[in-house]
Design a protein around this motif. Structure first.
Motif, PDB file in Angstrom:
ATOM      1  N   LEU A  62       0.838  -1.204   0.000  1.00  0.00           N
ATOM      2  CA  LEU A  62       0.000   0.000   0.000  1.00  0.00           C
ATOM      3  C   LEU A  62       0.871   1.252   0.000  1.00  0.00           C
ATOM      4  CD1 LEU A  62      -2.626  -0.986   2.739  1.00  0.00           C
ATOM      5  CD2 LEU A  62      -2.991  -0.970   0.256  1.00  0.00           C
ATOM      6  N   ALA A  63       0.339   2.318  -0.552  1.00  0.00           N
ATOM      7  CA  ALA A  63       1.021   3.605  -0.480  1.00  0.00           C
ATOM      8  C   ALA A  63       1.098   4.030   0.990  1.00  0.00           C
ATOM      9  CB  ALA A  63       0.263   4.654  -1.290  1.00  0.00           C
ATOM     10  N   GLU A  64       2.042   4.873   1.321  1.00  0.00           N
ATOM     11  CA  GLU A  64       2.216   5.309   2.710  1.00  0.00           C
ATOM     12  C   GLU A  64       0.930   5.921   3.271  1.00  0.00           C
ATOM     13  OE1 GLU A  64       4.798   8.687   4.972  1.00  0.00           O
ATOM     14  OE2 GLU A  64       5.929   7.299   3.713  1.00  0.00           O
ATOM     15  N   ASP A  65       0.254   6.763   2.488  1.00  0.00           N
ATOM     16  CA  ASP A  65      -0.996   7.373   2.960  1.00  0.00           C
ATOM     17  C   ASP A  65      -2.059   6.315   3.244  1.00  0.00           C
ATOM     18  OD1 ASP A  65       0.043   9.909   2.894  1.00  0.00           O
ATOM     19  OD2 ASP A  65      -0.926  10.481   1.007  1.00  0.00           O
ATOM     20  N   GLU A  66      -2.076   5.249   2.449  1.00  0.00           N
ATOM     21  CA  GLU A  66      -3.042   4.169   2.673  1.00  0.00           C
ATOM     22  C   GLU A  66      -2.705   3.407   3.958  1.00  0.00           C
ATOM     23  OE1 GLU A  66      -4.532   2.759  -1.694  1.00  0.00           O
ATOM     24  OE2 GLU A  66      -2.447   2.299  -1.186  1.00  0.00           O
ATOM     25  N   GLN A  67      -1.428   3.162   4.196  1.00  0.00           N
ATOM     26  CA  GLN A  67      -1.019   2.480   5.427  1.00  0.00           C
ATOM     27  C   GLN A  67      -1.409   3.310   6.647  1.00  0.00           C
ATOM     28  OE1 GLN A  67       3.145   1.405   5.424  1.00  0.00           O
ATOM     29  NE2 GLN A  67       2.990   0.341   3.467  1.00  0.00           N
ATOM     30  N   LEU A  70      -5.080   3.103   7.171  1.00  0.00           N
ATOM     31  CA  LEU A  70      -5.453   1.789   7.691  1.00  0.00           C
ATOM     32  C   LEU A  70      -5.248   1.728   9.202  1.00  0.00           C
ATOM     33  CD1 LEU A  70      -6.459  -0.935   6.585  1.00  0.00           C
ATOM     34  CD2 LEU A  70      -4.069  -1.637   6.453  1.00  0.00           C
ATOM     35  N   VAL A  71      -4.129   2.246   9.675  1.00  0.00           N
ATOM     36  CA  VAL A  71      -3.869   2.286  11.117  1.00  0.00           C
ATOM     37  C   VAL A  71      -4.906   3.176  11.803  1.00  0.00           C
ATOM     38  CG1 VAL A  71      -2.241   3.054  12.893  1.00  0.00           C
ATOM     39  CG2 VAL A  71      -1.411   1.748  10.921  1.00  0.00           C
ATOM     40  N   ALA A  72      -5.169   4.344  11.241  1.00  0.00           N
ATOM     41  CA  ALA A  72      -6.157   5.254  11.820  1.00  0.00           C
ATOM     42  C   ALA A  72      -7.538   4.598  11.852  1.00  0.00           C
ATOM     43  CB  ALA A  72      -6.198   6.561  11.033  1.00  0.00           C
ATOM     44  N   LEU A  73      -7.877   3.870  10.797  1.00  0.00           N
ATOM     45  CA  LEU A  73      -9.180   3.196  10.741  1.00  0.00           C
ATOM     46  C   LEU A  73      -9.285   2.122  11.827  1.00  0.00           C
ATOM     47  CD1 LEU A  73     -11.833   3.091   9.137  1.00  0.00           C
ATOM     48  CD2 LEU A  73     -10.777   1.299   7.748  1.00  0.00           C
ATOM     49  N   TRP A  86     -11.351  11.825  13.023  1.00  0.00           N
ATOM     50  CA  TRP A  86     -10.579  11.199  11.946  1.00  0.00           C
ATOM     51  C   TRP A  86      -9.272  11.941  11.668  1.00  0.00           C
ATOM     52  CZ3 TRP A  86      -9.659   6.854   9.792  1.00  0.00           C
ATOM     53  CH2 TRP A  86      -9.050   6.769   8.538  1.00  0.00           C
ATOM     54  N   ASP A  87      -9.334  13.243  11.577  1.00  0.00           N
ATOM     55  CA  ASP A  87      -8.116  14.008  11.295  1.00  0.00           C
ATOM     56  C   ASP A  87      -7.066  13.808  12.388  1.00  0.00           C
ATOM     57  OD1 ASP A  87      -9.080  14.964   8.878  1.00  0.00           O
ATOM     58  OD2 ASP A  87      -9.895  16.798   9.770  1.00  0.00           O
ATOM     59  N   GLU A  88      -7.499  13.753  13.637  1.00  0.00           N
ATOM     60  CA  GLU A  88      -6.577  13.489  14.753  1.00  0.00           C
ATOM     61  C   GLU A  88      -5.986  12.087  14.642  1.00  0.00           C
ATOM     62  OE1 GLU A  88      -7.859  14.323  18.815  1.00  0.00           O
ATOM     63  OE2 GLU A  88      -9.389  15.644  17.951  1.00  0.00           O
ATOM     64  N   ALA A  89      -6.845  11.117  14.322  1.00  0.00           N
ATOM     65  CA  ALA A  89      -6.388   9.734  14.175  1.00  0.00           C
ATOM     66  C   ALA A  89      -5.355   9.633  13.052  1.00  0.00           C
ATOM     67  CB  ALA A  89      -7.569   8.807  13.906  1.00  0.00           C
ATOM     68  N   LEU A  90      -5.626  10.305  11.941  1.00  0.00           N
ATOM     69  CA  LEU A  90      -4.673  10.305  10.830  1.00  0.00           C
ATOM     70  C   LEU A  90      -3.344  10.941  11.230  1.00  0.00           C
ATOM     71  CD1 LEU A  90      -6.659  11.248   7.595  1.00  0.00           C
ATOM     72  CD2 LEU A  90      -5.399   9.142   8.052  1.00  0.00           C
ATOM     73  N   GLU A  91      -3.418  12.050  11.939  1.00  0.00           N
ATOM     74  CA  GLU A  91      -2.201  12.741  12.366  1.00  0.00           C
ATOM     75  C   GLU A  91      -1.380  11.856  13.312  1.00  0.00           C
ATOM     76  OE1 GLU A  91       0.702  15.388  12.166  1.00  0.00           O
ATOM     77  OE2 GLU A  91      -1.149  15.519  11.007  1.00  0.00           O
ATOM     78  N   ALA A  92      -2.050  11.218  14.246  1.00  0.00           N
ATOM     79  CA  ALA A  92      -1.351  10.325  15.179  1.00  0.00           C
ATOM     80  C   ALA A  92      -0.748   9.133  14.436  1.00  0.00           C
ATOM     81  CB  ALA A  92      -2.304   9.856  16.274  1.00  0.00           C
ATOM     82  N   ALA A  93      -1.489   8.578  13.489  1.00  0.00           N
ATOM     83  CA  ALA A  93      -0.979   7.452  12.702  1.00  0.00           C
ATOM     84  C   ALA A  93       0.196   7.900  11.833  1.00  0.00           C
ATOM     85  CB  ALA A  93      -2.090   6.861  11.849  1.00  0.00           C
TER      86      ALA A  93
END
Length: 133
Positions: A62-67, A70-73, A86-93
Motif C-alpha cells: 500500500l502507499a504510505e498514505d493508505e497504510q 489503515l492504522v487510523a481506521l 478522523w483528522d486526529e487519528a490520521l495525524e497520530a498514525a
C-alpha cells in the motif's frame, strides 16, 4: 476515508480473519506427517504461514498514505478515536508510521473486527465486495 478504498480494507479484513483463527504453535519442531498430527499444524501460526505472508505483502504494498489511513481506521474501530476525530487519528498514525506497519497491524488481536467497526463508523461496509474477494 478518501485515503484508502473500502475494497482494499475489505480484502485486509478477510485475510486478517483467516489469520486470526490460527492458534499458538504447539510443536515448533514438528516434522511429522500432517495425517499423524490430525492436521493441527495447518491451524497453527507459523511465521511462514501463507495467509500471513499475503497480508504482510499486501499491507507493505500500500502507499504510505493508505497504510496511515489503515492504522487510523483500526484505531477508530477499537474506539481510540471516533469518526469525528478522523483528522486526529490520521495525524497520530502519521506520527507513528514506520516500516513495520504490517507487523503492528497483525499484532492487533482483533484487526478484522477493528477495521470492520472502523468502516461502520463511516457508514461503509464490505457487503458489496465480499463476492469479489
Amino acid at each position: 476515508m478518501p485515503e484508502i478504498s473500502t475494497e482494499k480494507v475489505c480484502y485486509i479484513i478477510q485475510k486478517a480473519r483467516m489469520f486470526d483463527v490460527k492458534a499458538e504453535v504447539s510443536d515448533p519442531d514438528s516434522g511429522s506427517n500432517p495425517t499423524d498430527d490430525d492436521m493441527r499444524d495447518a491451524l497453527e501460526d507459523f511465521s511462514d504461514d501463507p495467509t500471513r505472508q499475503q497480508l504482510v505483502a499486501f499491507i507493505r504494498g500500500l502507499a504510505e498514505d493508505e497504510q496511515i489511513a489503515l492504522v487510523a481506521l483500526a484505531w477508530v474501530g477499537r474506539g481510540t478515536y471516533s469518526a469525528e476525530e478522523w483528522d486526529e487519528a490520521l495525524e497520530a498514525a502519521r506520527d507513528a508510521h514506520n516500516p513495520r506497519t504490517a507487523e503492528y497491524l497483525l499484532g492487533l488481536p482483533l484487526l478484522g473486527d477493528y477495521l470492520e467497526e472502523g468502516l461502520d463508523a463511516f457508514d461503509e461496509s464490505c457487503a458489496d465486495f465480499t463476492e469479489n474477494l
